[in-house]
Design a protein around this motif. Structure first.
Motif, mmCIF file in Angstrom:
data_model
loop_
_atom_site.group_PDB
_atom_site.id
_atom_site.type_symbol
_atom_site.label_atom_id
_atom_site.label_comp_id
_atom_site.label_asym_id
_atom_site.label_seq_id
_atom_site.Cartn_x
_atom_site.Cartn_y
_atom_site.Cartn_z
ATOM 1 N N GLY C 229 -10.505 -36.982 20.394
ATOM 2 C CA GLY C 229 -9.279 -37.415 19.728
ATOM 3 C C GLY C 229 -9.623 -38.539 18.787
ATOM 4 N N ARG C 232 -13.256 -39.642 18.548
ATOM 5 C CA ARG C 232 -14.004 -40.159 19.694
ATOM 6 C C ARG C 232 -13.948 -39.175 20.846
ATOM 7 N NH1 ARG C 232 -14.523 -45.804 18.853
ATOM 8 N NH2 ARG C 232 -12.696 -46.541 17.758
ATOM 9 N N LEU C 234 -13.163 -38.551 24.368
ATOM 10 C CA LEU C 234 -12.298 -39.279 25.291
ATOM 11 C C LEU C 234 -12.565 -38.909 26.734
ATOM 12 C CD1 LEU C 234 -9.006 -38.981 23.275
ATOM 13 C CD2 LEU C 234 -10.535 -40.934 23.388
ATOM 14 N N LEU C 235 -13.049 -37.698 26.901
ATOM 15 C CA LEU C 235 -13.180 -37.225 28.267
ATOM 16 C C LEU C 235 -14.228 -36.131 28.288
ATOM 17 C CD1 LEU C 235 -10.778 -37.771 30.566
ATOM 18 C CD2 LEU C 235 -10.839 -35.301 30.496
ATOM 19 N N ASN C 246 -4.471 -35.711 37.071
ATOM 20 C CA ASN C 246 -3.141 -35.950 36.540
ATOM 21 C C ASN C 246 -2.011 -35.430 37.420
ATOM 22 O OD1 ASN C 246 -4.558 -36.707 34.165
ATOM 23 N ND2 ASN C 246 -2.553 -36.545 33.181
ATOM 24 N N LEU C 318 -2.438 -35.727 28.770
ATOM 25 C CA LEU C 318 -3.702 -36.376 28.378
ATOM 26 C C LEU C 318 -3.593 -36.959 26.973
ATOM 27 C CD1 LEU C 318 -6.813 -34.239 29.295
ATOM 28 C CD2 LEU C 318 -6.459 -36.665 29.686
ATOM 29 N N TYR C 319 -3.074 -36.138 26.041
ATOM 30 C CA TYR C 319 -2.916 -36.595 24.661
ATOM 31 C C TYR C 319 -2.052 -37.845 24.645
ATOM 32 C CZ TYR C 319 -4.753 -32.170 22.764
ATOM 33 O OH TYR C 319 -5.529 -31.112 22.434
ATOM 34 N N GLU C 321 -1.602 -39.969 27.077
ATOM 35 C CA GLU C 321 -2.300 -41.080 27.701
ATOM 36 C C GLU C 321 -3.241 -41.755 26.705
ATOM 37 O OE1 GLU C 321 -4.292 -39.894 31.282
ATOM 38 O OE2 GLU C 321 -5.575 -41.659 31.229
ATOM 39 N N PHE C 322 -3.942 -40.941 25.908
ATOM 40 C CA PHE C 322 -4.892 -41.523 24.961
ATOM 41 C C PHE C 322 -4.257 -41.826 23.604
ATOM 42 C CE2 PHE C 322 -7.851 -39.256 27.790
ATOM 43 C CZ PHE C 322 -8.635 -40.310 28.153
ATOM 44 N N GLU C 323 -2.984 -41.559 23.529
ATOM 45 C CA GLU C 323 -2.239 -41.800 22.282
ATOM 46 C C GLU C 323 -2.878 -41.136 21.080
ATOM 47 O OE1 GLU C 323 -1.984 -45.972 22.100
ATOM 48 O OE2 GLU C 323 -0.492 -46.105 23.681
ATOM 49 N N ILE C 324 -3.150 -39.854 21.211
ATOM 50 C CA ILE C 324 -3.709 -39.146 20.059
ATOM 51 C C ILE C 324 -2.766 -38.059 19.604
ATOM 52 C CG2 ILE C 324 -6.108 -39.625 20.505
ATOM 53 C CD1 ILE C 324 -6.325 -36.937 21.914
#
Lengths: 258, 267, 324
Positions: C229, C232, C234-235, C246, C318-319, C321-324
């Motif tokens: 994202g 980067r 991310l996971l 989750n 997930l998106y 959570e990572f703010e993407i």
């Protein structure tokens, strides 16, 4: 080389799927160059000569330029369509194949209907040769052959240059028309008629004069310098330079991805 | 009408976005015009007496030709229109609440005009400052200027109405490509884009002036340079008007016939 | 073996603003913005692995794929695939990889598919015996025996995609990049394509890297996923770990006969109506089986199903959570 013909057969097969369209287009191409011929004819009907060149002499220069252009166009069409290859993303497909990029670009497209124009060019050369007052000795025939070879090299180089520039700007490509189409259009006449400055430009920058002016002088007997016969071969030097430029553009493409 | 205007505006803004294309186009046309003039100069040096117009007149003619190229060039076609015809997508266009002929006509005008507006000013400006006899001159008097403007509009309409016929021909043939190439080069030639019509052999001139092509760019350019003026100019403009009517009428008739066929065959 | 270490890539893009005056301004001056497509991207993929590479649009997926297939040169960082750096040794590198661009075709439009195959054989210089063997295997597995004699333009999307995949595998690549291979396909074709990918991964030990927006693809195919994202990574981990991470809550859907569903601290009743009910269980504190036995001790269960978070929901969270 075998693969080249395979590609050719494949593209021919594709284009033959639409036979009527193919024939119409070829016919169109054939007839189109007549207007260019009449353009020259009408001028000579009025003026009879330009810069000391007669109509039959101009006709030779014109038909050689046209023929060199048509031959190049037949096999180097892929370069002409290169900007589209970049825009559609199909260049990426080419880059994931284990063959040279140039080879693949050459084989990406060949338009066989351009044969129409080639036939016209051959026809015109035949007329020009039979109408001329040149004594067709071996050296003169060799000169014509050299002019054609050099012409193909220069036009091919221009196509490669065109493709190379499209790595940098697609919008600005229109400018190349002055060199590709323009060389065909203004190469109808020996480029000396446009004046000293233009002749220099066409000798040292875009070297059309190498194949259609200097050896032409020998052909029509204005010069006795035998070296002029082989001058068109310098066109290959231009081709190499343009190729290097294309490589440079390709490297940039790989680093910007656009 | 409003929809046409907003369409034109979008095209114009889109044209402005591509600044590299605009500069490239301007310099190409400038170089092209220059080379053409040099070619004529070579002939002029050789046979000044056979020249059908004065050299400054020719220069004005050539520069106008380059500046207004996008307006009068025959080889510009809207690929979308051809595709909608051959792919049958025309069915959608028929659903829209406007006259198809009119819409295509205006679309063509908009694309051409937006290109010209962007490019003509720099070309004319530079050409005006070129040394004698290669630069463009102002028209000899106000009347010529006025007639030139009207005649340009008429010539433009004649050209677009003619190119409409080529679009419509796509309904009647399986391969519009061949016809397009042929029609384009014939138009280019007889309209005076290769060599201006006054340079054609004298014997051919009556024939050429009888064709619609002479009513496109040739008439306004000759009026501008003062080569024709007064009653002669008005006469030529009447011919332009005549051709405009004839071509639009033919186009509309052929289009109506073609659309009937489309509807009957279901695309 | 694929190894990426600290790959960085920045693109320069011209800004274009709306409006007439902005357009005129752009004629003379252009503003540029820099987009960091990839920042310090590193991962390692072993031989024979199957990896799902996911992320929203514009996250940097296709840039990574382009770098790994030698089309794009990164600004910095290292990428070694089977001992070679892709953009330095393009020709020998691409001989060992296969690429399927889901949205573009590599088949010649107007000629029978088999002709395209033969041309590709010549491009990759595949030896005749080997080609025949590979081809018959592919034809059987993808069930394209009937359609290879048809011109590509006459094929349906599903048929064409199967042929595209076959075309990318004719030279038996060790690594296969699949860029949205199931986009636009119907359910039957999707399943056929997934089955096939599984098979070649298992039988030929082909390394498969898959980018897709279809989470069912990921669920059906890959054990490992890499999430990217904003350029980067991310996971990087297993799908089941991701799921469990989750989903600390599960929903039980119960049909029963009895007085009503029992609630407690670890399980709440969401819905209870005429013998149909749903309960939310905090699985950190109470296992599903404990919950079931507790419920069955109070009421008579007629039917029961456990509803977990779907993979799409997992990815969405997930998106978020990572703010993407």
């Amino acid at each position: 080389m075998k693969l080249y013909f395979k590609y050719m057969a494949m593209l021919l097969k594709s284009q033959m799927q639409y036979k009527a369209s193919f024939l119409m287009t070829a016919l169109g191409q054939f007839l189109v160059s007549f207007t260019a011929f009449f353009g020259v004819y009408f001028m000579f009907d009025r003026f009879h000569s330009v810069d000391g060149f007669t109509f039959s002499q101009i006709l030779i220069c014109f038909s050689i330029t046209l023929m060199a252009y048509s031959i190049t166009e037949c096999f180097a069409r892929g370069f002409d369509l290169f900007p589209r290859l970049i825009q559609s993303g199909n260049l990426d497909r080419i880059l994931v194949r284990p063959r040279g990029e140039i080879f693949q670009v050459l084989t990406a497209n060949m338009e066989f209907s351009r044969v129409g124009r080639l036939i016209q060019a051959i026809w015109m050369l035949v007329i020009a040769v039979s109408a001329s007052e040149i004594q067709w000795t071996v050296d003169k025939i060799l000169t014509v052959v050299m002019m054609l070879i050099g012409g193909v090299a220069v036009f091919a180089a221009l196509f490669v240059l065109y493709a190379g520039i499209s790595f940098f700007t697609i919008e600005g490509l229109e400018f190349m028309n002055i060199f590709t189409n323009g060389s065909l259009e203004f190469g109808k006449y020996p480029v000396s008629i446009y004046g000293e400055g233009i002749l220099k430009f066409y000798t040292y920058v875009i070297p059309i004069a190498l194949f259609q002016y200097y050896p032409f002088l020998y052909l029509i007997g204005r010069s006795e310098d035998v070296r002029l016969i082989f001058l068109p071969l310098l066109g290959f030097l231009f081709l190499i330079l343009c190729y290097l430029f294309f490589r440079f553009g390709l490297r940039r493409y790989k680093s910007t991805g656009s | 009408m409003k929809q046409y205007l907003s369409f034109f505006r979008i095209r114009f803004i889109a044209g402005l976005q591509y600044r590299a294309a605009a500069w490239a186009g301007i310099s190409t046309q400038f170089a092209w015009g220059g080379m053409t003039l040099l070619m004529f100069w070579a002939f002029y040096q050789n046979g000044e007496n056979s020249f059908p117009m004065s050299f400054p007149e020719l220069s004005s003619y050539i520069w106008l030709q380059q500046a207004l190229l996008a307006m009068f060039m025959a080889w510009f076609f809207d690929q979308e229109i051809f595709e909608s015809i051959t792919s049958g997508g025309i069915a959608y266009e028929l659903c829209r609440p406007c006259d198809l002929y009119g819409m295509w006509f205006v679309k063509n005008m908009a694309v051409r005009l937006s290109r010209v507006l962007l490019r003509c000013v720099p070309i004319l400006l530079v050409a005006a400052f070129l040394p004698e006899p290669f630069g463009i001159k102002l028209p000899p008097d106000g009347l010529s200027a006025l007639l030139f403007l009207v005649s340009t509009v008429l010539g433009f309409l004649v050209l677009v109405s003619f190119s409409m016929l080529i679009y419509i021909s796509a309904f009647y043939t399986i391969s519009p490509m061949g016809i397009r190439i042929l029609a384009t080069s014939v138009t280019e030639f007889f309209t005076g884009a290769l060599i201006p019509i006054p340079f054609f052999p004298e014997a051919l001139q009556p024939v050429i002036y009888a064709l619609p092509f002479a009513s496109m760019q040739n008439t306004p350019f000759l009026i501008y340079t003062g080569h024709i003026g007064g009653a002669e100019a008005l006469g030529s403009m009447a011919v332009q008007l005549l051709w405009l009517f004839a071509l639009v009428l033919t186009g509309r008739l052929l289009m109506r016939r073609a659309l009937k066929k489309v509807v009957v065959q279901g695309g | 073996m694929i190894e990426l270490r600290n790959i960085n890539k920045t693109f320069k893009v011209a800004k274009r603003n709306a409006g007439f005056s902005e357009a005129v301004k752009a004629l003379f001056k252009k503003d540029y913005t820099y987009i960091h497509a990839l920042r310090d991207v590193s991962f390692t993929i072993g031989d024979g692995e199957m990896v799902g590479y996911i992320g929203p649009n514009g996250a940097g997926k296709s840039s990574t794929i382009k770098i790994m297939s030698g089309i794009l040169t990164p600004d910095s960082g290292e990428c070694v695939i089977n001992g070679r750096t892709p953009w330095k040794e393009r020709v020998s590198h691409v001989r060992e990889i296969g690429v399927v661009f889901g949205q573009r075709s590599q088949l010649w439009w107007d000629v029978p598919v088999i002709d395209s195959f033969e041309l590709i054989r010549d491009i990759y210089k595949v030896e005749e015996g080997q080609y025949k063997k590979t081809l018959s295997g592919l034809i059987e597995l993808l069930d394209i025996g009937e359609i290879v004699k048809t011109p590509a333009r006459q094929l349906s999307l599903g048929q064409r995609m199967r042929c595209e995949i076959a075309a990318s595998l004719l030279h038996s690549p060790k690594i296969l990049f699949l860029d949205e291979p199931t986009i636009g396909l119907d359910a039957v074709s999707k399943i056929a394509v997934r089955e096939f990918i599984k098979t070649i991964n298992r039988e030929n030990k082909t390394t498969v890297i898959l980018t897709t927006h279809d989470m069912q693809d990921i669920e059906a195919l890959t054990e490992r996923i890499i999430l990217i994202g904003r350029g980067r990574i991310l996971l990087d981990g297993s799908l089941s770990a991701l799921k469990s991470r989750n989903s600390s809550h599960k929903t039980l859907r119960v049909d029963y006969v009895g007085e009503g569903l029992p609630a407690s601290e670890q399980m709440t009743v969401i819905k209870d109506l005429n013998g149909h009910g749903e309960m939310l269980i905090d699985t950190d504190r109470l296992s599903v089986s404990e919950a079931i036995s507790y419920i069955s001790s109070r009421v008579e269960i007629k039917d029961l199903s456990v509803v977990g978070e779907t993979i799409d929901e997992t990815v969405v969270s997930l998106y978020k959570e990572f703010e993407i």
